[in-house]
Motif scaffolding. Sequence first.
Motif, PDB file in Angstrom:
ATOM      1  N   TRP A 130      28.437   2.972  -3.873  1.00  0.00           N
ATOM      2  CA  TRP A 130      28.570   2.323  -2.680  1.00  0.00           C
ATOM      3  C   TRP A 130      28.104   3.192  -1.442  1.00  0.00           C
ATOM      4  O   TRP A 130      27.350   2.541  -0.647  1.00  0.00           O
ATOM      5  CB  TRP A 130      30.125   1.932  -2.295  1.00  0.00           C
ATOM      6  N   ALA A 131      28.469   4.308  -1.365  1.00  0.00           N
ATOM      7  CA  ALA A 131      28.239   5.277  -0.395  1.00  0.00           C
ATOM      8  C   ALA A 131      26.531   5.477  -0.244  1.00  0.00           C
ATOM      9  O   ALA A 131      26.080   5.437   0.859  1.00  0.00           O
ATOM     10  CB  ALA A 131      28.927   6.600  -0.509  1.00  0.00           C
ATOM     11  N   PHE A 132      25.991   5.688  -1.372  1.00  0.00           N
ATOM     12  CA  PHE A 132      24.505   5.881  -1.610  1.00  0.00           C
ATOM     13  C   PHE A 132      23.887   4.639  -1.100  1.00  0.00           C
ATOM     14  O   PHE A 132      22.783   4.822  -0.164  1.00  0.00           O
ATOM     15  CB  PHE A 132      24.021   6.375  -2.696  1.00  0.00           C
ATOM     16  N   GLY A 133      24.332   3.695  -1.451  1.00  0.00           N
ATOM     17  CA  GLY A 133      23.682   2.246  -1.140  1.00  0.00           C
ATOM     18  C   GLY A 133      23.705   1.947   0.341  1.00  0.00           C
ATOM     19  O   GLY A 133      22.654   1.644   0.710  1.00  0.00           O
ATOM     20  N   TYR A 134      24.896   2.134   0.776  1.00  0.00           N
ATOM     21  CA  TYR A 134      25.029   2.213   2.278  1.00  0.00           C
ATOM     22  C   TYR A 134      24.022   3.103   3.088  1.00  0.00           C
ATOM     23  O   TYR A 134      23.351   2.573   3.968  1.00  0.00           O
ATOM     24  CB  TYR A 134      26.339   2.364   2.823  1.00  0.00           C
ATOM     25  N   ASN A 135      24.076   4.174   2.679  1.00  0.00           N
ATOM     26  CA  ASN A 135      23.067   5.165   3.047  1.00  0.00           C
ATOM     27  C   ASN A 135      21.621   4.809   3.215  1.00  0.00           C
ATOM     28  O   ASN A 135      20.939   4.946   3.927  1.00  0.00           O
ATOM     29  CB  ASN A 135      23.428   6.671   2.798  1.00  0.00           C
ATOM     30  N   ALA A 157      32.206   2.459   8.871  1.00  0.00           N
ATOM     31  CA  ALA A 157      33.558   2.247   8.618  1.00  0.00           C
ATOM     32  C   ALA A 157      34.046   1.416   7.484  1.00  0.00           C
ATOM     33  O   ALA A 157      34.976   1.850   6.719  1.00  0.00           O
ATOM     34  CB  ALA A 157      34.287   1.885  10.007  1.00  0.00           C
ATOM     35  N   LEU A 158      33.367   0.358   7.203  1.00  0.00           N
ATOM     36  CA  LEU A 158      33.672  -0.502   6.035  1.00  0.00           C
ATOM     37  C   LEU A 158      33.364   0.113   4.855  1.00  0.00           C
ATOM     38  O   LEU A 158      34.089  -0.062   3.753  1.00  0.00           O
ATOM     39  CB  LEU A 158      32.964  -1.885   6.400  1.00  0.00           C
TER      40      LEU A 158
END
Length: 178
Positions: A130-135, A157-158
């Motif tokens: 999730w974090a890498f996908g967002y970034n 934030a989400l």
Amino acid sequence: MKPSARQAVDELHRMGIRTFLVTGDNAGAAQRTAEQVGIDDVIAGVLPAEKVAIIDNVRSSGAGVAMVGDGINDGPALASADLGIAIGRGTDVAIGAADIVLVRDDLTAVALALQLASATRRTMRTNLAWAFGYNLAALPLAAAGLLNPLIAGAAMALSSFFVVSNSLRLQNFARIDR
């Protein structure tokens, strides 16, 4: 033999884990104990160095090895295994050599510890994805000026909220019978 041994072995078998009884005791006593708890693979009359050799042999087949023990003779094998699990009321040598120390004198905690470790690994992988996908998606868009900074901040934030909420689910971890 601990009263929880049969239930613990049954749970490990349900999880698809192959179990061995490796002991320094004589073959007759080891075989009787193995029959009572449901273990098919028995290796008896072994010294501490031989326990390490058995672990290395199983590992050479590509399998991961977890060792559960509580005695001085288990120390080298606990340290050698991929995962050493000591019973909390065991000797200082076993406790010092293990990766995990069970504070309960209940062997069913072995399966619970393995299930919790698996759930934790899944949670970490999900959080990282999730974090890498967002970034990977949001940062280039924001850097190129194609994403409003307010939207990028809200999305971050989400993302953080999702990661923290997903991790907090582990607080409610309960063994799932498989």
